[in-house]
Design a protein around this motif. Structure first.
Motif, PDB file in Angstrom:
ATOM      1  N   LYS A  63      -3.962   6.978  -4.679  1.00  0.00           N
ATOM      2  CA  LYS A  63      -4.545   8.322  -4.829  1.00  0.00           C
ATOM      3  C   LYS A  63      -6.068   8.238  -4.765  1.00  0.00           C
ATOM      4  CE  LYS A  63      -2.873  11.588  -7.157  1.00  0.00           C
ATOM      5  NZ  LYS A  63      -1.903  12.662  -7.411  1.00  0.00           N
ATOM      6  N   GLU A  64      -6.638   7.251  -5.435  1.00  0.00           N
ATOM      7  CA  GLU A  64      -8.092   7.056  -5.409  1.00  0.00           C
ATOM      8  C   GLU A  64      -8.560   6.709  -3.999  1.00  0.00           C
ATOM      9  OE1 GLU A  64      -8.984   3.990  -8.196  1.00  0.00           O
ATOM     10  OE2 GLU A  64      -8.130   5.065  -9.911  1.00  0.00           O
ATOM     11  N   LEU A  65      -7.788   5.859  -3.342  1.00  0.00           N
ATOM     12  CA  LEU A  65      -8.126   5.410  -1.994  1.00  0.00           C
ATOM     13  C   LEU A  65      -8.190   6.586  -1.025  1.00  0.00           C
ATOM     14  CD1 LEU A  65      -8.493   2.767  -0.261  1.00  0.00           C
ATOM     15  CD2 LEU A  65      -6.023   2.832   0.092  1.00  0.00           C
ATOM     16  N   LEU A  66      -7.199   7.475  -1.102  1.00  0.00           N
ATOM     17  CA  LEU A  66      -7.149   8.608  -0.180  1.00  0.00           C
ATOM     18  C   LEU A  66      -8.242   9.635  -0.483  1.00  0.00           C
ATOM     19  CD1 LEU A  66      -3.285   9.037   0.085  1.00  0.00           C
ATOM     20  CD2 LEU A  66      -4.845   8.305   1.886  1.00  0.00           C
ATOM     21  N   LYS A  67      -8.661   9.725  -1.725  1.00  0.00           N
ATOM     22  CA  LYS A  67      -9.788  10.607  -2.054  1.00  0.00           C
ATOM     23  C   LYS A  67     -11.094  10.045  -1.507  1.00  0.00           C
ATOM     24  CE  LYS A  67      -7.903  12.629  -6.311  1.00  0.00           C
ATOM     25  NZ  LYS A  67      -8.025  12.663  -7.801  1.00  0.00           N
ATOM     26  N   THR A  68     -11.236   8.723  -1.608  1.00  0.00           N
ATOM     27  CA  THR A  68     -12.468   8.068  -1.152  1.00  0.00           C
ATOM     28  C   THR A  68     -12.539   7.995   0.364  1.00  0.00           C
ATOM     29  OG1 THR A  68     -12.415   6.721  -3.170  1.00  0.00           O
ATOM     30  CG2 THR A  68     -13.888   5.992  -1.412  1.00  0.00           C
ATOM     31  N   PHE A  69     -11.372   7.791   0.994  1.00  0.00           N
ATOM     32  CA  PHE A  69     -11.323   7.642   2.449  1.00  0.00           C
ATOM     33  C   PHE A  69     -10.311   8.644   3.014  1.00  0.00           C
ATOM     34  CE2 PHE A  69     -12.323   3.466   0.597  1.00  0.00           C
ATOM     35  CZ  PHE A  69     -13.564   3.229   1.192  1.00  0.00           C
ATOM     36  N   PRO A  70     -10.705   9.899   3.150  1.00  0.00           N
ATOM     37  CA  PRO A  70      -9.763  10.951   3.565  1.00  0.00           C
ATOM     38  C   PRO A  70      -9.226  10.789   4.985  1.00  0.00           C
ATOM     39  CG  PRO A  70     -12.026  11.780   3.511  1.00  0.00           C
ATOM     40  CD  PRO A  70     -12.045  10.432   2.856  1.00  0.00           C
ATOM     41  N   HIS A  71      -9.854   9.931   5.789  1.00  0.00           N
ATOM     42  CA  HIS A  71      -9.370   9.709   7.153  1.00  0.00           C
ATOM     43  C   HIS A  71      -8.506   8.449   7.266  1.00  0.00           C
ATOM     44  CE1 HIS A  71     -11.919  12.965   8.426  1.00  0.00           C
ATOM     45  NE2 HIS A  71     -12.990  12.365   7.941  1.00  0.00           N
ATOM     46  N   LEU A  72      -8.120   7.898   6.135  1.00  0.00           N
ATOM     47  CA  LEU A  72      -7.292   6.688   6.143  1.00  0.00           C
ATOM     48  C   LEU A  72      -5.995   6.930   6.913  1.00  0.00           C
ATOM     49  CD1 LEU A  72      -7.468   3.824   4.667  1.00  0.00           C
ATOM     50  CD2 LEU A  72      -5.714   4.743   3.154  1.00  0.00           C
ATOM     51  N   LYS A  73      -5.638   5.964   7.762  1.00  0.00           N
ATOM     52  CA  LYS A  73      -4.427   6.120   8.579  1.00  0.00           C
ATOM     53  C   LYS A  73      -3.341   5.097   8.269  1.00  0.00           C
ATOM     54  CE  LYS A  73      -4.424   7.138  12.871  1.00  0.00           C
ATOM     55  NZ  LYS A  73      -4.638   7.076  14.341  1.00  0.00           N
ATOM     56  N   GLY A  74      -3.670   4.041   7.485  1.00  0.00           N
ATOM     57  CA  GLY A  74      -2.660   3.028   7.245  1.00  0.00           C
ATOM     58  C   GLY A  74      -2.882   2.239   5.978  1.00  0.00           C
ATOM     59  N   ILE A  75      -1.773   1.783   5.388  1.00  0.00           N
ATOM     60  CA  ILE A  75      -1.799   0.910   4.209  1.00  0.00           C
ATOM     61  C   ILE A  75      -0.803  -0.207   4.443  1.00  0.00           C
ATOM     62  CG2 ILE A  75      -1.239   0.718   1.753  1.00  0.00           C
ATOM     63  CD1 ILE A  75      -2.084   3.670   1.469  1.00  0.00           C
ATOM     64  N   GLN A  76      -1.271  -1.431   4.250  1.00  0.00           N
ATOM     65  CA  GLN A  76      -0.388  -2.598   4.325  1.00  0.00           C
ATOM     66  C   GLN A  76      -0.262  -3.192   2.930  1.00  0.00           C
ATOM     67  OE1 GLN A  76      -1.078  -5.528   7.464  1.00  0.00           O
ATOM     68  NE2 GLN A  76      -0.523  -7.178   6.049  1.00  0.00           N
ATOM     69  N   GLY A  77       0.961  -3.280   2.425  1.00  0.00           N
ATOM     70  CA  GLY A  77       1.194  -3.793   1.085  1.00  0.00           C
ATOM     71  C   GLY A  77       1.777  -5.184   1.091  1.00  0.00           C
ATOM     72  N   SER A  78       1.432  -5.972   0.083  1.00  0.00           N
ATOM     73  CA  SER A  78       1.941  -7.342  -0.054  1.00  0.00           C
ATOM     74  C   SER A  78       2.963  -7.460  -1.175  1.00  0.00           C
ATOM     75  CB  SER A  78       0.782  -8.314  -0.315  1.00  0.00           C
ATOM     76  OG  SER A  78      -0.164  -8.285   0.724  1.00  0.00           O
ATOM     77  N   ALA A  79       2.623  -6.941  -2.343  1.00  0.00           N
ATOM     78  CA  ALA A  79       3.545  -6.996  -3.481  1.00  0.00           C
ATOM     79  C   ALA A  79       4.661  -5.970  -3.305  1.00  0.00           C
ATOM     80  CB  ALA A  79       2.799  -6.727  -4.779  1.00  0.00           C
ATOM     81  N   MET A  80       5.813  -6.240  -3.879  1.00  0.00           N
ATOM     82  CA  MET A  80       6.947  -5.324  -3.794  1.00  0.00           C
ATOM     83  C   MET A  80       6.583  -3.936  -4.327  1.00  0.00           C
ATOM     84  SD  MET A  80       9.633  -3.637  -5.363  1.00  0.00           S
ATOM     85  CE  MET A  80       9.714  -4.280  -7.031  1.00  0.00           C
ATOM     86  N   SER A  81       5.635  -3.883  -5.245  1.00  0.00           N
ATOM     87  CA  SER A  81       5.250  -2.644  -5.910  1.00  0.00           C
ATOM     88  C   SER A  81       4.406  -1.711  -5.055  1.00  0.00           C
ATOM     89  CB  SER A  81       4.448  -2.995  -7.171  1.00  0.00           C
ATOM     90  OG  SER A  81       3.420  -3.935  -6.839  1.00  0.00           O
TER      91      SER A  81
END
Length: 240
Positions: A117-135
Protein backbone atom coordinates in the motif's frame (compact mmCIF):
# COMPACT_ATOMS: atom_id res chain seq x y z
CA UNK A 1 20.18 -32.36 10.96
CA UNK A 2 18.12 -31.09 8.01
CA UNK A 3 17.95 -27.30 8.15
CA UNK A 4 16.25 -24.59 6.07
CA UNK A 5 17.74 -21.44 7.64
CA UNK A 6 16.27 -17.95 7.37
CA UNK A 7 19.80 -16.67 7.92
CA UNK A 8 22.62 -19.13 7.04
CA UNK A 9 25.17 -16.94 8.79
CA UNK A 10 23.22 -16.98 12.05
CA UNK A 11 23.38 -20.78 12.33
CA UNK A 12 27.00 -21.30 11.25
CA UNK A 13 28.27 -21.67 14.81
CA UNK A 14 25.69 -24.22 15.95
CA UNK A 15 26.04 -26.25 12.74
CA UNK A 16 29.82 -26.21 13.19
CA UNK A 17 29.37 -27.65 16.70
CA UNK A 18 27.02 -30.32 15.35
CA UNK A 19 29.46 -31.40 12.66
CA UNK A 20 32.33 -31.56 15.16
CA UNK A 21 30.21 -34.08 17.08
CA UNK A 22 29.77 -36.20 13.96
CA UNK A 23 26.25 -35.06 13.12
CA UNK A 24 25.48 -34.95 9.39
CA UNK A 25 24.12 -31.55 8.32
CA UNK A 26 22.03 -31.11 5.17
CA UNK A 27 20.68 -27.67 4.27
CA UNK A 28 18.14 -26.36 1.78
CA UNK A 29 17.76 -22.80 0.41
CA UNK A 30 21.22 -22.08 1.80
CA UNK A 31 23.77 -22.51 -0.99
CA UNK A 32 26.24 -20.29 0.88
CA UNK A 33 26.15 -22.36 4.10
CA UNK A 34 29.71 -23.21 5.12
CA UNK A 35 29.02 -25.69 7.92
CA UNK A 36 26.96 -28.25 6.02
CA UNK A 37 27.91 -31.57 4.50
CA UNK A 38 25.69 -30.80 1.51
CA UNK A 39 23.12 -28.24 0.49
CA UNK A 40 20.34 -29.24 -1.91
CA UNK A 41 18.45 -26.65 -3.92
CA UNK A 42 15.16 -27.17 -5.74
CA UNK A 43 16.63 -25.18 -8.61
CA UNK A 44 19.56 -23.05 -9.66
CA UNK A 45 18.87 -19.81 -7.80
CA UNK A 46 20.17 -17.54 -10.56
CA UNK A 47 18.11 -19.36 -13.19
CA UNK A 48 15.00 -19.16 -11.00
CA UNK A 49 15.42 -15.43 -10.47
CA UNK A 50 15.76 -14.86 -14.21
CA UNK A 51 12.69 -17.02 -14.81
CA UNK A 52 10.61 -14.88 -12.47
CA UNK A 53 11.86 -11.76 -14.21
CA UNK A 54 10.86 -13.21 -17.60
CA UNK A 55 7.37 -13.76 -16.22
CA UNK A 56 7.16 -10.28 -14.72
CA UNK A 57 8.36 -8.75 -18.00
CA UNK A 58 5.74 -10.70 -19.92
CA UNK A 59 2.88 -9.35 -17.83
CA UNK A 60 4.35 -5.81 -17.77
CA UNK A 61 4.91 -5.71 -21.52
CA UNK A 62 8.66 -5.42 -20.80
CA UNK A 63 8.26 -1.76 -19.82
CA UNK A 64 7.64 0.30 -16.71
CA UNK A 65 8.46 0.50 -13.04
CA UNK A 66 8.68 -2.50 -10.73
CA UNK A 67 9.68 -3.40 -7.19
CA UNK A 68 11.11 -6.54 -5.58
CA UNK A 69 10.39 -7.99 -2.15
CA UNK A 70 12.45 -10.40 -0.06
CA UNK A 71 11.49 -12.11 3.17
CA UNK A 72 14.72 -10.94 4.74
CA UNK A 73 17.86 -9.26 3.47
CA UNK A 74 19.77 -12.11 5.14
CA UNK A 75 17.96 -14.84 3.19
CA UNK A 76 20.57 -16.39 0.91
CA UNK A 77 18.11 -17.78 -1.63
CA UNK A 78 16.01 -14.61 -1.85
CA UNK A 79 19.16 -12.54 -2.29
CA UNK A 80 20.30 -14.75 -5.15
CA UNK A 81 16.88 -14.76 -6.83
CA UNK A 82 16.43 -11.00 -6.88
CA UNK A 83 20.10 -10.30 -7.55
CA UNK A 84 20.09 -12.38 -10.71
CA UNK A 85 16.65 -11.04 -11.68
CA UNK A 86 17.76 -7.41 -11.43
CA UNK A 87 20.98 -7.99 -13.38
CA UNK A 88 19.07 -9.90 -16.04
CA UNK A 89 16.41 -7.18 -16.29
CA UNK A 90 19.05 -4.53 -16.96
CA UNK A 91 20.49 -6.62 -19.77
CA UNK A 92 17.35 -8.02 -21.39
CA UNK A 93 14.56 -5.60 -20.47
CA UNK A 94 16.03 -2.05 -20.52
CA UNK A 95 12.54 -0.59 -20.74
CA UNK A 96 11.89 -1.70 -17.16
CA UNK A 97 13.31 -0.06 -14.05
CA UNK A 98 13.36 -0.87 -10.34
CA UNK A 99 11.92 2.00 -8.30
CA UNK A 100 13.45 1.35 -4.89
CA UNK A 101 15.82 -0.97 -3.08
CA UNK A 102 14.74 -4.46 -2.05
CA UNK A 103 11.83 -4.41 0.38
CA UNK A 104 11.66 -6.79 3.36
CA UNK A 105 8.35 -8.23 4.51
CA UNK A 106 9.86 -10.53 7.18
CA UNK A 107 7.81 -13.46 5.83
CA UNK A 108 4.67 -11.76 7.10
CA UNK A 109 1.67 -11.37 4.80
CA UNK A 110 0.31 -8.41 6.77
CA UNK A 111 3.61 -6.56 6.45
CA UNK A 112 3.66 -7.33 2.71
CA UNK A 113 0.14 -5.89 2.45
CA UNK A 114 1.03 -2.71 4.34
CA UNK A 115 4.29 -2.16 2.46
CA UNK A 116 2.57 -2.68 -0.90
CA UNK A 117 0.00 0.00 0.00
CA UNK A 118 2.85 2.38 0.86
CA UNK A 119 4.68 1.42 -2.32
CA UNK A 120 1.70 2.20 -4.55
CA UNK A 121 1.17 5.56 -2.86
CA UNK A 122 4.82 6.48 -3.34
CA UNK A 123 5.03 5.15 -6.90
CA UNK A 124 1.57 5.51 -8.47
CA UNK A 125 2.86 4.39 -11.89
CA UNK A 126 4.19 1.08 -10.58
CA UNK A 127 3.47 -1.74 -13.02
CA UNK A 128 4.98 -4.82 -11.37
CA UNK A 129 5.93 -6.55 -8.13
CA UNK A 130 8.16 -9.59 -7.85
CA UNK A 131 7.94 -11.45 -4.54
CA UNK A 132 10.39 -13.90 -2.99
CA UNK A 133 8.83 -14.96 0.31
CA UNK A 134 5.60 -16.97 0.29
CA UNK A 135 3.97 -14.04 2.11
CA UNK A 136 4.63 -11.33 -0.47
CA UNK A 137 2.39 -12.39 -3.33
CA UNK A 138 -0.87 -12.82 -1.37
CA UNK A 139 -0.15 -9.64 0.59
CA UNK A 140 0.47 -7.63 -2.57
CA UNK A 141 -2.37 -9.37 -4.40
CA UNK A 142 -4.82 -8.31 -1.70
CA UNK A 143 -3.88 -4.65 -2.25
CA UNK A 144 -4.18 -4.96 -6.02
CA UNK A 145 -7.60 -6.59 -5.67
CA UNK A 146 -8.90 -4.06 -3.14
CA UNK A 147 -7.83 -1.14 -5.30
CA UNK A 148 -8.99 -2.69 -8.58
CA UNK A 149 -5.54 -2.54 -10.17
CA UNK A 150 -5.59 -5.96 -11.84
CA UNK A 151 -5.01 -4.40 -15.27
CA UNK A 152 -2.30 -2.01 -14.07
CA UNK A 153 -0.08 -3.90 -11.62
CA UNK A 154 1.30 -7.37 -12.31
CA UNK A 155 2.21 -9.45 -9.25
CA UNK A 156 4.37 -12.56 -9.67
CA UNK A 157 6.61 -14.53 -7.34
CA UNK A 158 7.14 -17.47 -5.07
CA UNK A 159 4.09 -18.65 -3.14
CA UNK A 160 1.60 -21.52 -2.79
CA UNK A 161 -1.71 -22.05 -4.55
CA UNK A 162 -3.52 -22.31 -1.22
CA UNK A 163 -2.35 -18.82 -0.22
CA UNK A 164 -3.01 -17.17 -3.59
CA UNK A 165 -6.04 -18.99 -5.03
CA UNK A 166 -8.43 -16.07 -4.60
CA UNK A 167 -6.00 -13.57 -6.12
CA UNK A 168 -5.08 -15.78 -9.07
CA UNK A 169 -8.76 -16.24 -9.80
CA UNK A 170 -9.44 -12.48 -9.63
CA UNK A 171 -6.38 -11.57 -11.68
CA UNK A 172 -4.77 -9.64 -8.83
CA UNK A 173 -1.89 -12.13 -9.03
CA UNK A 174 -0.70 -13.22 -12.45
CA UNK A 175 1.63 -16.13 -11.69
CA UNK A 176 3.23 -17.97 -8.80
CA UNK A 177 6.12 -20.40 -8.79
CA UNK A 178 7.03 -22.89 -6.10
CA UNK A 179 8.35 -26.34 -5.43
CA UNK A 180 6.72 -28.99 -3.30
CA UNK A 181 8.12 -28.59 0.25
CA UNK A 182 7.32 -32.22 0.99
CA UNK A 183 9.55 -33.26 -1.91
CA UNK A 184 12.30 -30.94 -0.67
CA UNK A 185 12.10 -32.48 2.81
CA UNK A 186 12.16 -35.97 1.36
CA UNK A 187 15.27 -35.39 -0.73
CA UNK A 188 17.05 -33.71 2.19
CA UNK A 189 16.50 -36.81 4.29
CA UNK A 190 17.39 -39.13 1.41
CA UNK A 191 20.67 -37.28 0.99
CA UNK A 192 21.37 -37.46 4.74
CA UNK A 193 20.85 -41.24 4.71
CA UNK A 194 23.20 -41.58 1.73
CA UNK A 195 25.92 -39.64 3.56
CA UNK A 196 25.41 -41.73 6.70
CA UNK A 197 25.80 -44.88 4.58
CA UNK A 198 28.95 -43.54 2.89
CA UNK A 199 27.32 -43.62 -0.53
CA UNK A 200 28.86 -41.53 -3.31
CA UNK A 201 27.28 -38.13 -3.88
CA UNK A 202 27.87 -37.31 -7.55
CA UNK A 203 26.98 -34.92 -10.33
CA UNK A 204 23.96 -36.17 -12.29
CA UNK A 205 22.64 -38.34 -9.47
CA UNK A 206 18.97 -39.31 -9.24
CA UNK A 207 17.09 -39.09 -5.92
CA UNK A 208 13.94 -40.57 -7.40
CA UNK A 209 11.67 -37.52 -7.08
CA UNK A 210 10.53 -35.42 -10.08
CA UNK A 211 12.75 -32.36 -10.33
CA UNK A 212 15.59 -34.13 -8.52
CA UNK A 213 16.42 -36.83 -11.06
CA UNK A 214 19.39 -35.16 -12.75
CA UNK A 215 21.10 -33.13 -10.05
CA UNK A 216 23.86 -30.71 -10.98
CA UNK A 217 26.63 -30.64 -8.41
CA UNK A 218 28.79 -27.57 -7.79
CA UNK A 219 31.12 -28.10 -4.86
CA UNK A 220 28.86 -29.37 -2.09
CA UNK A 221 25.68 -27.82 -3.52
CA UNK A 222 23.23 -29.97 -5.51
CA UNK A 223 20.81 -28.23 -7.86
CA UNK A 224 17.53 -29.71 -9.08
CA UNK A 225 14.97 -28.33 -11.52
CA UNK A 226 11.81 -28.66 -9.46
CA UNK A 227 9.97 -25.37 -9.84
CA UNK A 228 6.32 -25.31 -10.96
CA UNK A 229 4.50 -22.34 -12.51
CA UNK A 230 0.85 -21.81 -11.62
CA UNK A 231 -1.57 -19.35 -13.21
CA UNK A 232 -5.34 -19.13 -13.21
CA UNK A 233 -5.30 -21.61 -16.11
CA UNK A 234 -3.80 -24.54 -14.17
CA UNK A 235 -4.69 -23.53 -10.62
CA UNK A 236 -7.16 -26.39 -10.20
CA UNK A 237 -4.30 -28.91 -10.41
CA UNK A 238 -2.78 -27.75 -7.11
CA UNK A 239 -4.34 -27.80 -3.65
CA UNK A 240 -1.42 -26.83 -1.40
Amino acid sequence: LCVVPVSPQAVEMVLSKARRQGIIVITHEAATQQNADYDIEACDNAAYGMHLMDQLAKYMGAAGEYAVFVGSLTSASHTEWVGSAITYQKEKYPGMGMVTRRIEDHDDQTIAYEKTKELLKTFPHLKGIQGSAMSTVPGAGRVVEEEGLQDQVAVVGTSFASACRRYLESGAVKLISFWDPADAGYVMNTLAVMVLQDQHITDGMNLGIPGYTQLRMVGKVLYGSAWIDVTKANLAEYNF
